[in-house]
Motif scaffolding. Structure first.
Motif, short mmCIF file in Angstrom:
data_model
loop_
_atom_site.label_atom_id
_atom_site.label_comp_id
_atom_site.label_asym_id
_atom_site.label_seq_id
_atom_site.Cartn_x
_atom_site.Cartn_y
_atom_site.Cartn_z
N PRO A 1 3.23 -8.60 6.00
CA PRO A 1 3.63 -9.07 4.67
C PRO A 1 2.49 -9.04 3.67
O PRO A 1 1.38 -9.49 3.97
N VAL A 2 2.74 -8.50 2.51
CA VAL A 2 1.77 -8.53 1.42
C VAL A 2 2.02 -9.81 0.63
O VAL A 2 3.14 -10.07 0.18
N THR A 3 0.98 -10.61 0.47
CA THR A 3 1.12 -11.88 -0.23
C THR A 3 0.73 -11.79 -1.69
O THR A 3 1.20 -12.58 -2.51
N GLU A 4 -0.11 -10.84 -2.02
CA GLU A 4 -0.57 -10.72 -3.40
C GLU A 4 -1.07 -9.31 -3.64
O GLU A 4 -1.64 -8.67 -2.75
N ILE A 5 -0.83 -8.82 -4.85
CA ILE A 5 -1.36 -7.53 -5.29
C ILE A 5 -2.33 -7.80 -6.43
O ILE A 5 -1.97 -8.46 -7.41
N ARG A 6 -3.57 -7.29 -6.31
CA ARG A 6 -4.58 -7.53 -7.33
C ARG A 6 -4.98 -6.23 -8.00
O ARG A 6 -5.12 -5.19 -7.35
N PRO A 7 -5.16 -6.29 -9.31
CA PRO A 7 -5.52 -5.07 -10.05
C PRO A 7 -6.95 -4.65 -9.78
O PRO A 7 -7.81 -5.46 -9.41
N GLY A 8 -7.21 -3.38 -9.98
CA GLY A 8 -8.58 -2.90 -9.96
C GLY A 8 -9.29 -3.31 -11.25
O GLY A 8 -8.67 -3.38 -12.31
N ILE A 9 -10.57 -3.57 -11.14
CA ILE A 9 -11.37 -3.96 -12.31
C ILE A 9 -12.62 -3.09 -12.32
O ILE A 9 -13.41 -3.10 -11.36
N GLY A 10 -12.79 -2.35 -13.40
CA GLY A 10 -13.93 -1.46 -13.47
C GLY A 10 -13.87 -0.41 -12.37
O GLY A 10 -12.88 0.30 -12.22
N SER A 11 -14.95 -0.34 -11.58
CA SER A 11 -14.98 0.63 -10.48
C SER A 11 -14.34 0.09 -9.20
O SER A 11 -14.17 0.84 -8.24
N ALA A 12 -13.98 -1.20 -9.20
CA ALA A 12 -13.36 -1.79 -8.00
C ALA A 12 -11.90 -1.37 -7.91
O ALA A 12 -11.19 -1.36 -8.92
N PRO A 13 -11.44 -1.01 -6.72
CA PRO A 13 -10.06 -0.53 -6.58
C PRO A 13 -9.04 -1.66 -6.64
O PRO A 13 -9.39 -2.84 -6.54
N ALA A 14 -7.77 -1.28 -6.78
CA ALA A 14 -6.68 -2.23 -6.65
C ALA A 14 -6.56 -2.62 -5.18
O ALA A 14 -7.01 -1.89 -4.28
N ARG A 15 -5.93 -3.79 -4.93
CA ARG A 15 -5.88 -4.28 -3.56
C ARG A 15 -4.52 -4.89 -3.24
O ARG A 15 -3.90 -5.54 -4.09
N ALA A 16 -4.09 -4.72 -1.99
CA ALA A 16 -2.91 -5.38 -1.45
C ALA A 16 -3.38 -6.31 -0.35
O ALA A 16 -3.95 -5.87 0.65
N LEU A 17 -3.17 -7.62 -0.55
CA LEU A 17 -3.67 -8.63 0.39
C LEU A 17 -2.60 -9.00 1.40
O LEU A 17 -1.43 -9.24 1.03
#
Length: 488
Positions: free
Chosen positions: A222-238
């Motif tokens: 289960p994915v609990t949260e999706i976070r956007p990428g910021i600058g050079s950091a990628p997007a993430r699925a937690l």
């Protein structure tokens, strides 16, 4: 044909209830694929293993085999609406009228053409990938059973023609009954852009095709949260088992979107329920017809939808409890007894002769429920934000089996445009469709959400009761509900 239905006077037996859906009965529920085990990286991470997620992964890998594509699914692929729907592969979609008013009729007509083509695209891919999904392209038959419904049916056909659907035909009572013998039919409408399918067979074949292309699929994750990428950091699925980092994280969670952090009011999880009969004998089908295997619907406000299955059952659905407080969802499709009774009553009103085989305690083999995603303006959307790396598709309002395919190919084009770089970036025919980037406001907080949805469907049921008494035009109760709900 001529299968072994049990007369309704036989020994009582309760239908199977829940177990996700009847469509899994033939092979049983699958054992989940391995879950995510620690942090991982991908080029594209797709959250949700239903039709939207799998089609997106499939088309991305077909277009660019070098892409690292990962799908994360909370239970198993097809656990949500993709494995519980009525098996309608048809070209209707949520929001055409809104798109026409906001972006112009030409844009909405282009969207309709794309949906018509998507029906054939699904059939094409199924054949190319060797997926046997009981597909029969018999078109869609809508019936009217009272004067108010007949007036709406005629208006519906005129509207279809205005959107370039000249192949949509208006049928008289006898012509409609010659296709499917629905009791009390005053008229019908038939269009060719529809097919009956067994959705789980299609979905399992699609999941297999994805893995053969090299897509990584993690279930029980289960994915609990999706976070956007910021600058050079990628997007993430937690997830509880690790985080997947990717240039793009695409949300394909439909009716389960409210379970993600920050998304509770994005799309409302509307409930829809189904029953399926035992196989019905040749004596029944001799009267009912249905030789063309059309999908069947009606013009009621609280509408029904049905198909004749490959093994000669009737699978029929409609609204039961429309919404659970706080955007909660059912447990594995478990369905209230009164909902099963309501759907059985619809079945017997449409097909009284089925009463010889379907009674109060027998003849219904399985009942189940599922949730579909409803945006506040009832319009499906596709979006990709290159800056954050986040994208999504959904809000299909129950018309998702075909729409998922068009959404996935649109997401593919949006993602590939970004990989091509600024100099090569260009729109395609799909990325210019009006649902791309369509903005929708959020749903109201509770208890307004619960009160509004239950009030809306109480109004629609009241309107249907009023119209069944012979009212010539659409009930004003339904017109008011349409305006308040935002559907029109």
């Amino acid at each position: 044909m001529g299968t072994s239905a049990t007369p309704a006077t036989a020994a009582e037996s309760a239908p199977a209830n829940g177990s996700v859906s009847f469509w899994y009965a033939e092979t049983g529920l699958p054992e989940p694929r391995p879950r995510l085990d620690g942090p991982a990286e991908a080029d594209v991470c797709v959250v949700g293993g239903g039709f939207t997620g799998l089609w997106t992964a499939y088309y991305l890998k077909k277009a660019d085999p070098s892409l690292r594509v990962t799908v994360l699914e909370r239970r198993f692929c097809g656990y949500g609406a993709s494995g519980r729907n009525g098996g309608w592969l048809y070209s209707g979609f949520a929001g055409r009228g809104v798109f026409a008013r906001r972006y112009g009729r030409e844009a909405a007509t282009g969207m309709q053409r794309a949906m018509n083509e998507a029906v054939d695209e699904v059939i094409r891919v199924a054949a190319a990938e060797g997926i046997e999904a009981d597909i029969v392209k018999g078109g869609v038959l809508e019936v009217a059973r009272n004067p108010a419904q007949l007036a709406r049916l005629k208006a519906f056909v005129a509207e279809e023609h205005a959107y370039g659907q000249q192949e949509q035909v208006l049928l008289g009572a006898a012509e409609s009954a010659a296709r499917i013998g629905v009791a009390g039919t005053l008229g019908g409408s038939w269009g060719p852009h529809g097919a009956r399918i067994q959705p789980v067979k299609l979905l399992r074949g699609l999941a297999r095709a994805c893995e053969e292309l090299g897509v990584t699929v993690h279930e029980a994750t289960p994915v609990t949260e999706i976070r956007p990428g910021i600058g050079s950091a990628p997007a993430r699925a937690l997830t509880p088992y690790g985080t997947v980092s990717a240039r793009f994280v695409l949300r394909a969670t439909e009716g389960f979107t409210a379970g993600l952090r920050g998304e509770r009011r994005t799309w409302l999880p509307m409930n829809s329920s189904m029953i399926v009969t035992d196989p019905l004998p040749s004596e029944f089908w001799a009267g009912a017809g249905w030789e063309g295997r059309e999908t069947l619907g009606d013009m009621a406000h609280a509408y029904m939808y049905a198909q004749r299955t490959a093994d000669d059952r009737i699978a029929l659905g409609g609204r039961g409890v429309p919404y659970r407080f706080g955007s909660r969802v059912d447990h594995d499709g478990a369905t209230q007894r009164r909902t099963v009774e309501q759907l059985r009553d619809i079945l017997l009103r449409f097909f009284p002769s089925a009463g010889a085989y379907v009674g109060p305690h027998t003849g219904v083999a399985h009942a189940w429920s599922g949730v579909l995603g409803v945006p506040r303006d009832w319009c499906s959307t596709v979006e990709l934000d290159p800056a954050s790396g986040l994208g999504w598709a959904g809000g299909y309002v129950g018309s998702g089996v075909t729409t998922t395919n068009l959404a996935a190919r649109t997401l593919r084009d949006l993602v590939l445009r970004e990989y091509a770089g600024p100099g090569a970036a260009a729109d395609t025919a799909l990325t210019t469709l009006p649902w791309v980037g369509h903005a929708v406001r959020r749903w109201e907080p509770e208890p307004l959400r619960w009160l509004g949805v239950h009030g809306m469907y109480a109004a629609y049921h009241a309107a249907d009761r009023q119209e069944s008494g012979g009212r010539a035009g659409t009930s004003p109760i339904a017109r008011i509900a349409d305006v308040v709900s935002g559907r029109h």
